[in-house]
Design a protein around this motif. Structure first.
Motif, PDB file in Angstrom:
ATOM      1  N   PHE A 130     -49.754 -23.627   2.752  1.00 56.28           N
ATOM      2  CA  PHE A 130     -50.394 -22.772   3.753  1.00 56.28           C
ATOM      3  C   PHE A 130     -49.556 -22.747   5.028  1.00 56.28           C
ATOM      4  O   PHE A 130     -48.944 -23.754   5.414  1.00 56.28           O
ATOM      5  CB  PHE A 130     -51.789 -23.301   4.101  1.00 56.28           C
ATOM      6  N   THR A 131     -49.567 -21.600   5.699  1.00 53.13           N
ATOM      7  CA  THR A 131     -48.838 -21.451   6.954  1.00 53.13           C
ATOM      8  C   THR A 131     -49.683 -20.679   7.955  1.00 53.13           C
ATOM      9  O   THR A 131     -50.219 -19.608   7.626  1.00 53.13           O
ATOM     10  CB  THR A 131     -47.515 -20.708   6.753  1.00 53.13           C
ATOM     11  N   ILE A 132     -49.777 -21.230   9.151  1.00 52.27           N
ATOM     12  CA  ILE A 132     -50.479 -20.550  10.231  1.00 52.27           C
ATOM     13  C   ILE A 132     -49.464 -19.835  11.109  1.00 52.27           C
ATOM     14  O   ILE A 132     -48.414 -20.390  11.435  1.00 52.27           O
ATOM     15  CB  ILE A 132     -51.279 -21.552  11.081  1.00 52.27           C
ATOM     16  N   VAL A 153     -58.060 -27.378   8.079  1.00 50.30           N
ATOM     17  CA  VAL A 153     -56.998 -26.855   7.210  1.00 50.30           C
ATOM     18  C   VAL A 153     -55.665 -26.904   7.946  1.00 50.30           C
ATOM     19  O   VAL A 153     -54.660 -27.394   7.419  1.00 50.30           O
ATOM     20  CB  VAL A 153     -57.320 -25.425   6.771  1.00 50.30           C
ATOM     21  N   GLY A 154     -55.636 -26.380   9.144  1.00 42.48           N
ATOM     22  CA  GLY A 154     -54.414 -26.387   9.926  1.00 42.48           C
ATOM     23  C   GLY A 154     -54.644 -25.800  11.302  1.00 42.48           C
ATOM     24  O   GLY A 154     -55.659 -25.151  11.538  1.00 42.48           O
ATOM     25  N   GLY A 155     -53.686 -26.051  12.206  1.00 44.19           N
ATOM     26  CA  GLY A 155     -53.830 -25.553  13.557  1.00 44.19           C
ATOM     27  C   GLY A 155     -52.492 -25.312  14.218  1.00 44.19           C
ATOM     28  O   GLY A 155     -51.461 -25.838  13.794  1.00 44.19           O
ATOM     29  N   SER A 156     -52.539 -24.508  15.272  1.00 45.53           N
ATOM     30  CA  SER A 156     -51.345 -24.154  16.035  1.00 45.53           C
ATOM     31  C   SER A 156     -51.698 -24.182  17.515  1.00 45.53           C
ATOM     32  O   SER A 156     -52.611 -23.476  17.951  1.00 45.53           O
ATOM     33  CB  SER A 156     -50.852 -22.766  15.626  1.00 45.53           C
ATOM     34  N   SER A 157     -51.004 -25.003  18.259  1.00 44.57           N
ATOM     35  CA  SER A 157     -51.285 -25.116  19.689  1.00 44.57           C
ATOM     36  C   SER A 157     -50.641 -23.984  20.469  1.00 44.57           C
ATOM     37  O   SER A 157     -49.590 -23.459  20.085  1.00 44.57           O
ATOM     38  CB  SER A 157     -50.759 -26.445  20.213  1.00 44.57           C
ATOM     39  N   TRP A 158     -51.275 -23.606  21.579  1.00 52.51           N
ATOM     40  CA  TRP A 158     -50.650 -22.625  22.459  1.00 52.51           C
ATOM     41  C   TRP A 158     -49.475 -23.253  23.204  1.00 52.51           C
ATOM     42  O   TRP A 158     -48.605 -22.548  23.692  1.00 52.51           O
ATOM     43  CB  TRP A 158     -51.666 -22.055  23.448  1.00 52.51           C
ATOM     44  N   ASN A 188     -46.467 -29.218  20.729  1.00 54.38           N
ATOM     45  CA  ASN A 188     -47.250 -29.348  19.501  1.00 54.38           C
ATOM     46  C   ASN A 188     -46.694 -28.458  18.413  1.00 54.38           C
ATOM     47  O   ASN A 188     -46.754 -27.241  18.518  1.00 54.38           O
ATOM     48  CB  ASN A 188     -48.707 -28.960  19.766  1.00 54.38           C
ATOM     49  N   THR A 189     -46.174 -29.052  17.375  1.00 56.71           N
ATOM     50  CA  THR A 189     -45.797 -28.269  16.205  1.00 56.71           C
ATOM     51  C   THR A 189     -47.049 -28.026  15.378  1.00 56.71           C
ATOM     52  O   THR A 189     -48.022 -28.789  15.473  1.00 56.71           O
ATOM     53  CB  THR A 189     -44.749 -28.995  15.366  1.00 56.71           C
ATOM     54  N   PRO A 190     -47.072 -26.997  14.569  1.00 51.03           N
ATOM     55  CA  PRO A 190     -48.249 -26.747  13.738  1.00 51.03           C
ATOM     56  C   PRO A 190     -48.597 -27.969  12.895  1.00 51.03           C
ATOM     57  O   PRO A 190     -47.717 -28.734  12.477  1.00 51.03           O
ATOM     58  CB  PRO A 190     -47.825 -25.569  12.865  1.00 51.03           C
ATOM     59  N   ARG A 191     -49.882 -28.140  12.693  1.00 54.17           N
ATOM     60  CA  ARG A 191     -50.375 -29.303  11.968  1.00 54.17           C
ATOM     61  C   ARG A 191     -51.206 -28.820  10.798  1.00 54.17           C
ATOM     62  O   ARG A 191     -51.966 -27.861  10.924  1.00 54.17           O
ATOM     63  CB  ARG A 191     -51.228 -30.145  12.922  1.00 54.17           C
TER      64      ARG A 191
END
Length: 125
Positions: A69-71, A47-52, A57-60
């Motif tokens: 959707f927003t993480i 669905v989506g991801g956020s790197s530390w 890395n921008t959210p994907r």
């Protein structure tokens, strides 16, 4: 390590839900976090991801949820969120949170070491 997902439920099409994922014995600030979803008989879908590593890395997001959707994450309380707006019946699934030390946001579920138990989202038409 334990990830506890919550916030699922029944919502009408066009509505919103916010899922939460709280971590124990894992620090989100040094882990890439992601949400996946799965329906019966199908593979788990990114669905989506956020790197530390926010500097590289921008959210994907998956194309199917991009713009809706927003993480986000609150590292102070070791919790990540999935804000879901403009929900559609096809968003109905069990949603899982996941985490891994890798800095890159992978769409493959095989990469992620830690998983939450899943929370069911049902979108009625």
């Amino acid at each position: 390590v334990q990830l506890q997902a919550s916030g699922g439920g029944l919502v009408q099409a066009g509505g919103s839900l916010r899922l939460s994922c709280a971590a124990s014995y894992l620090t989100f600030s040094t882990n890439t976090v992601a949400w996946f979803r799965q329906t019966p008989g199908k593979e788990r879908e990114f669905v989506g991801g956020s790197s530390w590593r926010r500097d590289i890395n921008t959210p994907r997001y998956a194309d199917s949820v991009k713009g809706r959707f927003t993480i986000s994450r609150d590292n102070a309380v070791n919790t990540m969120y999935l804000q879901m707006n403009s929900l559609k019946p096809e968003d109905t699934a069990t949603y899982y949170c996941a985490a891994d030390r890798a800095a890159v946001i992978y769409a493959s579920s095989n990469v992620y070491k830690y998983w939450g138990q899943g929370t069911l989202v049902t979108v009625s038409s």
